[in-house]
Design a protein around this motif. Sequence first.
Motif, PDB file in Angstrom:
ATOM      1  N   ASP A  54       0.870  -1.224   0.133  1.00  0.00           N
ATOM      2  CA  ASP A  54      -0.008   0.079  -0.250  1.00  0.00           C
ATOM      3  C   ASP A  54       0.886   1.267  -0.111  1.00  0.00           C
ATOM      4  O   ASP A  54       0.315   2.376  -0.318  1.00  0.00           O
ATOM      5  CB  ASP A  54      -0.825  -0.147   1.325  1.00  0.00           C
ATOM      6  CG  ASP A  54      -2.100  -0.829   0.841  1.00  0.00           C
ATOM      7  OD1 ASP A  54      -2.300  -1.365  -0.032  1.00  0.00           O
ATOM      8  OD2 ASP A  54      -2.932  -1.171   1.906  1.00  0.00           O
ATOM      9  N   SER A  87      -3.433   6.220  -4.034  1.00  0.00           N
ATOM     10  CA  SER A  87      -4.641   5.402  -3.684  1.00  0.00           C
ATOM     11  C   SER A  87      -5.347   5.067  -5.124  1.00  0.00           C
ATOM     12  O   SER A  87      -6.347   4.082  -4.954  1.00  0.00           O
ATOM     13  CB  SER A  87      -5.392   6.546  -3.253  1.00  0.00           C
ATOM     14  OG  SER A  87      -5.530   7.749  -3.872  1.00  0.00           O
ATOM     15  N   SER A  88      -5.170   5.687  -6.053  1.00  0.00           N
ATOM     16  CA  SER A  88      -5.819   5.091  -7.497  1.00  0.00           C
ATOM     17  C   SER A  88      -5.748   3.665  -8.012  1.00  0.00           C
ATOM     18  O   SER A  88      -6.154   3.230  -8.881  1.00  0.00           O
ATOM     19  CB  SER A  88      -5.555   6.052  -8.476  1.00  0.00           C
ATOM     20  OG  SER A  88      -4.128   6.211  -8.981  1.00  0.00           O
ATOM     21  N   ASP A  90      -7.605  -5.071  -0.661  1.00  0.00           N
ATOM     22  CA  ASP A  90      -7.706  -4.150   0.511  1.00  0.00           C
ATOM     23  C   ASP A  90      -8.864  -4.395   1.409  1.00  0.00           C
ATOM     24  O   ASP A  90      -9.873  -4.582   0.748  1.00  0.00           O
ATOM     25  CB  ASP A  90      -7.415  -2.696   0.303  1.00  0.00           C
ATOM     26  CG  ASP A  90      -6.322  -2.204  -0.437  1.00  0.00           C
ATOM     27  OD1 ASP A  90      -5.138  -3.094  -0.120  1.00  0.00           O
ATOM     28  OD2 ASP A  90      -6.065  -1.564  -1.041  1.00  0.00           O
ATOM     29  N   GLU A 150      -8.718  -0.485   4.556  1.00  0.00           N
ATOM     30  CA  GLU A 150      -7.124  -0.248   4.102  1.00  0.00           C
ATOM     31  C   GLU A 150      -7.271  -0.161   2.654  1.00  0.00           C
ATOM     32  O   GLU A 150      -7.890  -0.701   1.574  1.00  0.00           O
ATOM     33  CB  GLU A 150      -6.244  -1.600   4.432  1.00  0.00           C
ATOM     34  CG  GLU A 150      -6.049  -1.576   5.804  1.00  0.00           C
ATOM     35  CD  GLU A 150      -5.433  -3.083   6.230  1.00  0.00           C
ATOM     36  OE1 GLU A 150      -5.193  -3.802   5.100  1.00  0.00           O
ATOM     37  OE2 GLU A 150      -4.796  -3.150   7.125  1.00  0.00           O
ATOM     38  N   ARG A 151      -6.328   0.772   2.121  1.00  0.00           N
ATOM     39  CA  ARG A 151      -6.276   1.053   0.625  1.00  0.00           C
ATOM     40  C   ARG A 151      -4.862   1.800   0.344  1.00  0.00           C
ATOM     41  O   ARG A 151      -4.139   1.957   1.000  1.00  0.00           O
ATOM     42  CB  ARG A 151      -7.202   2.064   0.060  1.00  0.00           C
ATOM     43  CG  ARG A 151      -7.122   3.429   0.897  1.00  0.00           C
ATOM     44  CD  ARG A 151      -8.326   4.146   0.585  1.00  0.00           C
ATOM     45  NE  ARG A 151      -8.344   4.573  -0.982  1.00  0.00           N
ATOM     46  CZ  ARG A 151      -9.280   5.231  -1.405  1.00  0.00           C
ATOM     47  NH1 ARG A 151     -10.263   5.883  -0.778  1.00  0.00           N
ATOM     48  NH2 ARG A 151      -8.978   5.695  -2.787  1.00  0.00           N
ATOM     49  N   SER A 152      -4.433   1.639  -0.927  1.00  0.00           N
ATOM     50  CA  SER A 152      -3.035   2.237  -1.071  1.00  0.00           C
ATOM     51  C   SER A 152      -3.143   3.365  -0.856  1.00  0.00           C
ATOM     52  O   SER A 152      -4.022   4.286  -0.878  1.00  0.00           O
ATOM     53  CB  SER A 152      -2.812   2.050  -2.826  1.00  0.00           C
ATOM     54  OG  SER A 152      -2.858   0.654  -3.133  1.00  0.00           O
ATOM     55  N   LYS A 153      -1.789   4.195  -0.037  1.00  0.00           N
ATOM     56  CA  LYS A 153      -1.867   5.345   0.521  1.00  0.00           C
ATOM     57  C   LYS A 153      -0.768   5.995   0.404  1.00  0.00           C
ATOM     58  O   LYS A 153      -0.290   7.004   0.894  1.00  0.00           O
ATOM     59  CB  LYS A 153      -1.882   4.903   1.932  1.00  0.00           C
ATOM     60  CG  LYS A 153      -0.842   4.314   2.486  1.00  0.00           C
ATOM     61  CD  LYS A 153      -1.210   3.947   4.195  1.00  0.00           C
ATOM     62  CE  LYS A 153      -2.390   2.630   4.015  1.00  0.00           C
ATOM     63  NZ  LYS A 153      -2.446   2.277   5.332  1.00  0.00           N
ATOM     64  N   THR A 192       2.113   8.686  -1.680  1.00  0.00           N
ATOM     65  CA  THR A 192       1.992  10.133  -2.293  1.00  0.00           C
ATOM     66  C   THR A 192       3.360  10.332  -3.172  1.00  0.00           C
ATOM     67  O   THR A 192       3.312  11.423  -3.414  1.00  0.00           O
ATOM     68  CB  THR A 192       1.916  10.991  -0.940  1.00  0.00           C
ATOM     69  OG1 THR A 192       3.188  11.117  -0.314  1.00  0.00           O
ATOM     70  CG2 THR A 192       0.770  10.802  -0.090  1.00  0.00           C
TER      71      THR A 192
END
Length: 364
Positions: free
Chosen positions: A134, A139-140, A147, A151-154, A156
């Motif tokens: 993640d 996030s896309s 997830d 939870e999700r990809s985070k 930056t």
Amino acid sequence: MGPAQREAARLTYKGFDGRLTMDSLPVSGQLTTSPDDPVSAITDSAAGATAWTIGKRTYNGAISVDVHKKPWRTLGEQAKDDGKSTGLVTTAQVTDASPAAWFANEASRKDEDDIARQYLEVSKPDVILGGGEDWWLPSSNPGAFPDGDGERSKGTKGNLIAQARRDGYRYVSSAADLRAAPDDGKLLGLFANEEMFQQREEGKGDVYDPVVPLADMTSKALDVLQNDKDGFFLFVEEEAIDEFSHHNNATRMLQAMGELDKAVAVAKAYAAKHPDTLVVVTGDHECGGLTVEDNSKTDESGSGVSREDGPFPIAHSPRRFSLDWTTTGHTGVDVPVTATGPLSSMFTGKHPNTHVHEVLAKAL
């Protein structure tokens, strides 16, 4: 991983007359774990690992920076600068505090996407294996692992997996792909969206079933790193010992201890064939305030003071033992250290955790 975790695992897997592989190493000692924190007398993993990697006590949450937030050259960077190959293996996120301290400088352990960026752009470890996909993706991009629990990809910092591939890393996300990966070049393997397990209390969704066992990741890392004629540095961590101790989940903690000992066996076997190898086994702190007890109906468990787990069978014996937790947090008890190989005798006795830096710096 404190003394009670090691003793409980010994009873579980080897019995009264046996020894864990980690306890069969010929040199043993103790390490204190106190941080230099303005609030807490008890360390977290970031300060504990930083003591190893830069030789300075610091505040909780610090990743290889001192109490003034000044970054210091880490042992992982030193090994790379000296021409050695480097690597990290963990069942946590590869950007979690303990592995990060060897290869990054960050004022806060929470900045895991920037830690991943530093791996690629600054410290450049040759092998990176563990969880935490993640933090490598925006996030896309959901990545290879579904997830759950919100939870999700985070990340930056863009798609760092794509950047790693451009930088020459082979990327793998399954056990089969890891086995098939060649033993030369750079290797990035991410096998979970966060940790490689589900850290919960017993019977409440707790799962310890990594996509790739710790011992297999360790073996693959050694296969890759040993090709460097100048030598290598490798950090290996079983994060589930800490996380399940936080949840007072003795069943899963013991399972993780067994997997760590298998990884130590891989390292010990490698060192037996390559006697110029230093192997060190320790913990950055104890978690759970754990004690090993006899089974007793008059114990204080349930009073709110402590929480008892068990009973657990003792290998090769009809007898059983119980485990008693006194906290869900870290404690300040000394942690055992065992070692073998060049300079390992320096670990004899009781030392501060910064002593790990002193010994490894000399070894490098």
